[in-house]
Design an enzyme around this catalytic site. Structure first.
Site, PDB file in Angstrom:
ATOM      1  NE  ARG A   1      23.774  40.304  44.096  1.00  0.00           N
ATOM      2  CZ  ARG A   1      24.330  40.229  43.098  1.00  0.00           C
ATOM      3  NH1 ARG A   1      25.731  39.603  42.157  1.00  0.00           N
ATOM      4  NH2 ARG A   1      23.231  40.538  41.890  1.00  0.00           N
TER       5      ARG A   1
ATOM      6  NE  ARG B   1      18.065  41.274  35.873  1.00  0.00           N
ATOM      7  CZ  ARG B   1      17.215  40.486  36.591  1.00  0.00           C
ATOM      8  NH1 ARG B   1      15.673  40.536  36.787  1.00  0.00           N
ATOM      9  NH2 ARG B   1      17.948  39.965  37.195  1.00  0.00           N
TER      10      ARG B   1
ATOM     11  CE1 TYR C   1      60.995  41.148  37.797  1.00  0.00           C
ATOM     12  CE2 TYR C   1      58.126  41.237  37.674  1.00  0.00           C
ATOM     13  CZ  TYR C   1      59.428  42.451  36.963  1.00  0.00           C
ATOM     14  OH  TYR C   1      59.365  43.508  37.038  1.00  0.00           O
TER      15      TYR C   1
ATOM     16  CG  HIS D   1      20.257  38.423  40.317  1.00  0.00           C
ATOM     17  ND1 HIS D   1      20.020  38.110  38.960  1.00  0.00           N
ATOM     18  CD2 HIS D   1      21.547  38.122  40.788  1.00  0.00           C
ATOM     19  CE1 HIS D   1      21.612  38.469  38.630  1.00  0.00           C
ATOM     20  NE2 HIS D   1      22.530  38.732  39.603  1.00  0.00           N
TER      21      HIS D   1
ATOM     22  CE  LYS E   1      26.312  42.549  34.942  1.00  0.00           C
ATOM     23  NZ  LYS E   1      25.355  41.911  36.764  1.00  0.00           N
TER      24      LYS E   1
ATOM     25  CB  CYS F   1      55.599  40.954  34.168  1.00  0.00           C
ATOM     26  SG  CYS F   1      56.980  39.795  34.265  1.00  0.00           S
ATOM     27  CG  MET F   2      52.187  46.361  36.015  1.00  0.00           C
ATOM     28  SD  MET F   2      52.124  47.880  36.475  1.00  0.00           S
ATOM     29  CE  MET F   2      53.187  47.085  37.941  1.00  0.00           C
ATOM     30  CG  ASP F   3      53.869  46.826  32.518  1.00  0.00           C
ATOM     31  OD1 ASP F   3      52.664  47.369  33.098  1.00  0.00           O
ATOM     32  OD2 ASP F   3      55.296  46.983  33.058  1.00  0.00           O
TER      33      ASP F   3
HETATM   34  C1  LIG Z   1      24.970  41.445  36.141  1.00  0.00           C
HETATM   35  C2  LIG Z   1      23.170  41.257  35.985  1.00  0.00           C
HETATM   36  C3  LIG Z   1      22.327  40.047  34.604  1.00  0.00           C
HETATM   37  C4  LIG Z   1      23.422  40.212  33.498  1.00  0.00           C
HETATM   38  O1  LIG Z   1      24.023  38.489  34.231  1.00  0.00           O
HETATM   39  P1  LIG Z   1      24.241  37.060  33.107  1.00  0.00           P
HETATM   40  O2  LIG Z   1      24.771  36.258  34.431  1.00  0.00           O
HETATM   41  O3  LIG Z   1      25.588  38.358  32.481  1.00  0.00           O
HETATM   42  O4  LIG Z   1      23.390  37.590  32.947  1.00  0.00           O
HETATM   43  C5  LIG Z   1      20.982  40.287  35.812  1.00  0.00           C
HETATM   44  N1  LIG Z   1      20.678  40.692  36.921  1.00  0.00           N
HETATM   45  C6  LIG Z   1      21.328  41.528  37.642  1.00  0.00           C
HETATM   46  C7  LIG Z   1      21.124  41.944  38.629  1.00  0.00           C
HETATM   47  C8  LIG Z   1      22.968  41.786  37.344  1.00  0.00           C
HETATM   48  O5  LIG Z   1      23.725  42.062  38.430  1.00  0.00           O
END
Ligand SMILES: *Cc1c(COP(=O)(O)O)cnc(C)c1O
Length: 375
Positions: free
Chosen positions: A131, A219, A265, A163, A33, A312-314
């Site tokens: 969540r 995961r 700045y 999770h 992701k 700064c921004m850049d």
């Molecule tokens: C982002 C995410 C992961 C991976 O988590 P890490 O801490 O980066 O290993 C796994 N499962 C879900 C649902 C996530 O949102």
């Protein structure tokens, strides 16, 4: 190139192999992701598959469509859907979707009818993060509805998942409680006639530290990029993981200034003596946190140097004293640490954040480069 976000794909491949070996009885879903945590989703996904991942995971459907458009045919899960999304298109592309409420199941079923193919769903239970996921109270109704859809041939419950809230604090009491709650939720589902192919709970921290949470599939995200989930888990080196991202800026200007000159700045830095300044074109629009003013360090001309004054921004400025820094010299903001540069984890600790935020925030203006793979 003025700036460069250099990605070591061999490191991603090897990190995945390392993680897979720690969870030998589980399949590995590489989480790609957020543009592969800033490393580039498609190259990161390919490197992860080369390392032994057999699934890919993303948060939202457009990311999953991107993986399919790039030609990946392995199972892909997108878990964060809202009402009215193109689930029919997802089903036609054999993309698995996360379902955590009855409205989501109803939409998946409707999409399955339209597509003429059962929806591949992963039911999410909230085991204590509060969540995503159905609460324990809502879980039996969701599972019952899924069992009905499954019997009618409109949905296939591929996974049950949850999770962690606190996996980056190994031993925290919520971790064991969530494993128990997850096991109970799976039992409830089985009693209601839902038998998933894969049960999955472990993010990177749990993949590294908690075999009891591996179940059928792990995961990991941040660890495949070689960054530790947090200081309480350990350093990436302790796990044999190698940071894959190196952020490089090149000096574009050097100059001499007198003592007592304000720099950048707001003049938050004032030279103590006559000195040399070096300008590097990376700023907060490129992902250097503005909070790193007078704080963030880079490796430049063989030494660690701290940003002088405001980001700064850049661009940012360094006070290089009498050293012979020249236009074109590389400033390593972070990387694996081989040349003495800080790691993303070092930046996170200096700024009171997590390595995830450091690597995912590098702006689109910084080209990702993929040096030749060593094989
Ligand atoms: C982002 C995410 C992961 C991976 O988590 P890490 O801490 O980066 O290993 C796994 N499962 C879900 C649902 C996530 O949102």
């Amino acid at each position: 190139m003025l700036t460069e976000c250099r990605i070591d794909l061999d490191a991603i491949r090897d990190n995945v192999a390392n993680l897979a070996a720690r969870a030998p009885d589980a399949a590995l879903m590489a989480i790609v992701k957020a543009d592969g945590y800033g490393h580039g989703m498609v190259p990161a996904a390919q490197a992860a598959l080369d390392g032994g991942a057999t699934w890919l995971g993303v948060a939202v459907l457009p990311e999953a469509f991107g993986l399919r458009a790039a030609g990946f045919e392995v199972p892909v899960l997108a878990w964060l859907l809202g009402p009215g999304e193109p689930v029919t298109q997802a089903i036609r592309q054999h993309i698995d979707v996360g379902v955590y409420a009855e409205w989501g199941l109803a939409e998946a079923v409707a999409a399955a009818v339209e597509a003429g193919i059962p929806a591949r769903i992963h039911l999410k239970v909230d085991t204590g993060l509060s969540r995503g996921g159905a609460t324990a109270a809502d879980w039996p109704a969701l599972v019952t509805a899924a069992a009905k859809a499954s019997a009618e041939g409109t949905a296939e419950v591929v996974g049950i998942w949850s999770h962690f809230a606190y996996a980056d604090a190994p031993g925290h009491p919520t971790v064991a409680r969530q494993v128990v709650a997850f096991t109970e939720a799976v039992e409830v589902a089985e009693r209601l006639g839902v038998h998933p192919q894969v049960r999955h709970l472990a993010n990177s921290a749990a993949t590294l530290t908690l075999p009891a949470a591996h179940f059928d599939l792990v995961r990991p995200g941040i660890a495949i990029y070689g960054v530790s989930p947090g200081p309480d888990v350990g350093t990436s080196a302790e796990f044999g993981l190698r940071p894959a991202m190196t952020l490089v800026g090149r000096v574009v200007l050097t100059k001499r200034v007198a003592a007592g000159e304000g720099v950048s700045y707001g003049h938050e830095y004032v030279t103590r003596a006559a000195t040399g300044l070096a300008l590097v074109p990376l700023g907060y629009a490129d992902g250097i946190p503005r909070a790193a003013g007078n704080l963030g360090e880079v490796m430049l001309d063989g030494r660690r140097r701290r940003i002088a004054g405001t980001v700064c921004m850049d661009q940012v400025v360094f006070d290089v004293g009498e050293d012979r820094v020249r236009p074109g010299d590389e400033a390593l903001f972070f990387g694996p640490g081989d040349a003495g540069e800080p790691t993303a984890q070092d930046w996170a600790q200096a700024l009171g954040t997590i390595g995830y935020e450091i690597v995912t925030r590098i702006g689109q203006r910084v080209p990702r480069t993929y040096p030749d793979r060593t094989g």
